[in-house]
Design a protein around this motif. Structure first.
Motif, PDB file in Angstrom:
ATOM      1  N   GLU A  11       8.763 -10.757   8.929  1.00  0.00           N
ATOM      2  CA  GLU A  11       8.410 -10.073  10.177  1.00  0.00           C
ATOM      3  C   GLU A  11       9.429  -8.986  10.506  1.00  0.00           C
ATOM      4  O   GLU A  11       9.065  -7.906  10.982  1.00  0.00           O
ATOM      5  N   LEU A  16       8.806  -5.011  10.951  1.00  0.00           N
ATOM      6  CA  LEU A  16       9.225  -4.375  12.197  1.00  0.00           C
ATOM      7  C   LEU A  16      10.118  -3.167  11.921  1.00  0.00           C
ATOM      8  O   LEU A  16       9.965  -2.107  12.550  1.00  0.00           O
ATOM      9  N   ARG A  72       2.605  -3.049  11.583  1.00  0.00           N
ATOM     10  CA  ARG A  72       2.117  -4.272  12.222  1.00  0.00           C
ATOM     11  C   ARG A  72       1.535  -5.220  11.174  1.00  0.00           C
ATOM     12  O   ARG A  72       0.767  -4.806  10.307  1.00  0.00           O
ATOM     13  N   LYS A  98      -0.959  -7.734   9.685  1.00  0.00           N
ATOM     14  CA  LYS A  98      -2.369  -8.088   9.860  1.00  0.00           C
ATOM     15  C   LYS A  98      -2.608  -9.437   9.197  1.00  0.00           C
ATOM     16  O   LYS A  98      -3.077  -9.522   8.056  1.00  0.00           O
TER      17      LYS A  98
END
Length: 313
Positions: free
Chosen positions: A215, A219, A224, A226
């Protein structure tokens, strides 16, 4: 209450074994068969335990016994305590019969089925008289079992900061993208978050240290995630990726056993390293057999990483 009455009401090992057996079989009759006792004998032991703890342990429904909420809460510690008692019995037997050893190992299920099974197989070739109990539990439960000496040792993904565990890094690998061979990315040399901007993903569940690092990488790239499917095992993630459900970002160490003509593993960048540690309890030094197994694993996994290209940076 006099001392004799208090002594009579102490929790006995037999009553704990009866309680554990009823939980597992769902009936006093099944527990009796499991323990080699009579059904009335099991009922008496359960009654004794209920008298001692001060609450009901089971309720009957359609000829089966179901544990109360209090019994479920109690059973986890009982299971750990019984495992420790059995370990004492086994240790005494091993001391008496020094030519025989029994090793209890716990690890994540996908790690057991993959690299650990091969390490155990090669160890047993050199130690044919050793018996091994190889079990899998959640990371938190595995740490608890090893810390309490219910298991001799285990393997866990690092970092792990349990106060009552010693953790020694023993094998590592990097994250890769598992991609269906029919996907346009199947021939890619590497994949970055930017490449996966519009791709459906199959990721291992939230809360894992490796997931947080994935993550963070997305970032940092302002991409983003999905996420189409959340799962908790590498085999499931690879199977879903193979069938085109999405691209999975998984540990190469575990995933490489599923690589074939239908599934390709593509390096993920930025590089994210996954490290597994060998864990033992701080309450006592490793016994000779555990130490021997640890030394074997260090050599075995080092050779394994070299042969699979996992040690290359």
């Amino acid at each position: 209450m006099n001392d004799m009455q208090q002594n009579q009401q102490k929790i006995t090992l037999n009553s704990l074994e009866a309680f554990d057996a009823v939980i597992k079989t769902g009936s006093a009759t099944g527990a009796a068969k499991l323990l080699g006792l009579t059904q009335p004998g099991i009922s008496r032991l359960i009654a004794q335990l209920e008298s001692k703890v001060g609450f009901s342990l089971f309720y009957r429904e359609k000829a089966r016994l179901f544990p109360t909420d209090e019994a479920v809460a109690l059973h986890k510690q009982v299971e750990t305590s019984l495992a420790s008692v059995y370990r004492v019995e086994q240790l005494a037997k091993n001391i008496h019969q020094s030519h025989v050893g029994h090793l209890n190992i716990v690890a994540p299920s996908s790690f057991v089925a993959g690299p650990l099974a091969e390490a155990v197989a090669s160890f047993l070739k050199d130690h044919p008289n050793v018996k091994i109990n190889l079990d899998s539990h959640s990371p938190a439960r595995a740490c608890e079992l090893v810390a309490n000496k219910a298991f001799d040792c285990g393997f866990i993904q690092l970092p792990e900061n349990h106060d009552n565990l010693l953790c020694e890094p023993i094998i590592s690998s990097n994250l890769v993208c598992a991609v269906s061979s029919s996907h346009p990315f199947a021939s890619a040399r590497e994949l970055q978050p930017e490449d996966l901007r519009d791709e459906s993903l199959v990721l291992l569940g939230q809360g894992r240290h490796s997931r947080r690092r994935i993550e963070h990488a997305f970032l940092q790239s302002n991409v983003r995630l999905k996420v189409r499917v959340e799962t908790h095992t590498v085999p499931t993630a690879c199977t879903l990726a193979k069938h085109g459900v999405g691209i999975s970002i998984v540990n190469k160490l575990i995933a490489q056993q599923f690589q074939n003509d239908d599934l390709k593993l593509i390096p993920f960048k930025p590089e994210i390293e996954i490290v597994y540690g060998f864990i033992t309890s701080t309450s006592a030094p490793m016994n000779r057999l555990t130490q021997t197994f640890y030394n074997h694993c260090k050599v075995h996994f080092s050779q394994f990483m070299d042969s699979c290209g996992l040690s290359e940076k």
